[in-house]
Design a protein around this motif. Structure first.
Motif, PDB file in Angstrom:
ATOM      1  N   LYS A  90      -5.857  -6.607   2.345  1.00 36.84           N
ATOM      2  CA  LYS A  90      -5.073  -6.305   1.154  1.00 36.84           C
ATOM      3  C   LYS A  90      -3.768  -7.087   1.119  1.00 36.84           C
ATOM      4  O   LYS A  90      -3.460  -7.758   0.138  1.00 36.84           O
ATOM      5  N   CYS A  91      -2.976  -7.001   2.208  1.00 36.03           N
ATOM      6  CA  CYS A  91      -1.672  -7.663   2.213  1.00 36.03           C
ATOM      7  C   CYS A  91      -1.630  -8.894   3.116  1.00 36.03           C
ATOM      8  O   CYS A  91      -0.597  -9.558   3.204  1.00 36.03           O
ATOM      9  N   LEU A 107      -7.756  -2.567   6.947  1.00 37.33           N
ATOM     10  CA  LEU A 107      -6.404  -2.590   6.397  1.00 37.33           C
ATOM     11  C   LEU A 107      -5.394  -2.423   7.529  1.00 37.33           C
ATOM     12  O   LEU A 107      -5.700  -1.858   8.572  1.00 37.33           O
ATOM     13  N   CYS A 111      -1.001  -0.211   4.722  1.00 36.40           N
ATOM     14  CA  CYS A 111      -1.957  -0.145   3.608  1.00 36.40           C
ATOM     15  C   CYS A 111      -2.957   0.993   3.818  1.00 36.40           C
ATOM     16  O   CYS A 111      -3.342   1.682   2.869  1.00 36.40           O
TER      17      CYS A 111
END
Length: 311
Positions: A90-91, A107, A111
């Motif tokens: 995700k990040c 994750l 997250c």
């Protein structure tokens, strides 16, 4: 070459075992746990191929064959065999060891906890419990930040002070005091105060009534227990509520209190602690109770009153 492979295989199994044991402590690690099992099976398949080569006394270079076969199988079933990622999907933040081998969503912690707030709450609870075990006083002071009664672990709660409150009744009147100093200054209440060392609660009830009113009472009866927790103050009081009937002597004012008798049906709740109206009427009817109060200075924040059935 085969002997070297045997040594490598033992280390591979050892690493797989360590990873599998770590995964068992991590929630939400179903697919990654299965992947480790698949990797172990592929390793076993490769090792069986090596054994066959050794039994057949083939050239050590034939080891490449079972290795290649295992690699091809791994590529075909790569989604099941290799769900691991080094970075958060995700990040893109680099993952810690726990989040590489565990947590199927791939994750990072931040997250993951955004999507699973219940796990964040559980982690924070465990961290608090660990800190509290290492520093018991920290646990007690943490209760000052409670927002409601259920935020406090009353099984671990320890009072900073133990005190008594004694309601003496006579001729349909109740003995009260006006507090002249200290906690609750200006409020009306029953006589009471701290329990001294090597003194029982009943003995304290008799002594405090004498000191604050000049009257002697006999055989006070325990009617209730109150747990007071103050917000933003390191004050945790455990109060024992007594009743007694009849008193001897003359009322005498002292530095701490002004005593007076008041009709039982004219109790000035408007000038008393907010919690009193929640339990005093029932107690005067003869009901025993246990109560928990969370206070912010003189304001009642939350409460729980439990009426006890007679044994």
């Amino acid at each position: 070459m085969i002997e070297k492979f045997n040594d490598v295989y033992i280390w591979i199994l050892f690493i797989i075992l360590l990873i599998n044991m770590s995964q068992r402590r991590i929630k939400g690690t179903y697919y990654k746990s299965k992947a480790i099992i698949y990797i172990a099976l592929l390793s076993l398949l490769t090792y069986l191929g090596v054994i066959i080569i050794d039994v057949k006394e083939l050239s050590g270079w034939f080891i490449i064959v079972p290795i290649v076969i295992s690699i091809i199988i791994g590529i075909i079933f790569r989604n099941k065999i290799w769900p691991f990622r080094l970075h958060c999907k995700k990040c893109k933040k680099r993952l810690s060891y726990e989040y590489i081998i565990g947590h199927d969503d791939c994750l990072c912690q931040d997250c993951h906890e955004l999507e699973h707030p219940e796990e964040k709450a559980e982690r924070e609870r465990k961290e608090r419990e660990k800190a509290n075990r290492e520093n018991p006083e920290l646990l007690q002071t943490s209760f000052m930040e409670a927002e409601k009664i259920d935020d406090i672990n009353w099984d671990l709660w320890e009072p900073t002070d133990r005190c008594v409150i004694t309601f003496t009744q006579e001729n349909n009147k109740i003995l009260f005091i006006e507090k002249k100093r200290g906690l609750g200054e200006g409020y009306y209440n029953a006589p009471g105060g701290h329990i001294e060392l090597e003194e029982t609660a009943s003995e304290a009830a008799i002594r405090e009534t004498k000191e604050e009113t000049g009257l002697d009472i006999k055989e006070p009866k325990l009617m209730g227990t109150i747990y007071f927790q103050f917000k933003h103050k390191d004050i945790r009081e455990l109060g024992y509520v007594f009743t007694s009937y009849g008193a001897e002597g003359e009322l005498k004012e002292c530095e701490e209190a002004r005593p007076f008798w008041i009709d039982k049906d004219k109790i000035p709740y408007e000038n008393m602690w907010e919690d009193d109206v929640l339990w005093l009427p029932g107690m005067l009817e003869g009901k025993k109770f246990e109560a928990y109060f969370l206070l912010d200075d003189r304001k009642l924040v939350d409460h729980k009153v439990i009426w006890l059935s007679e044994e």
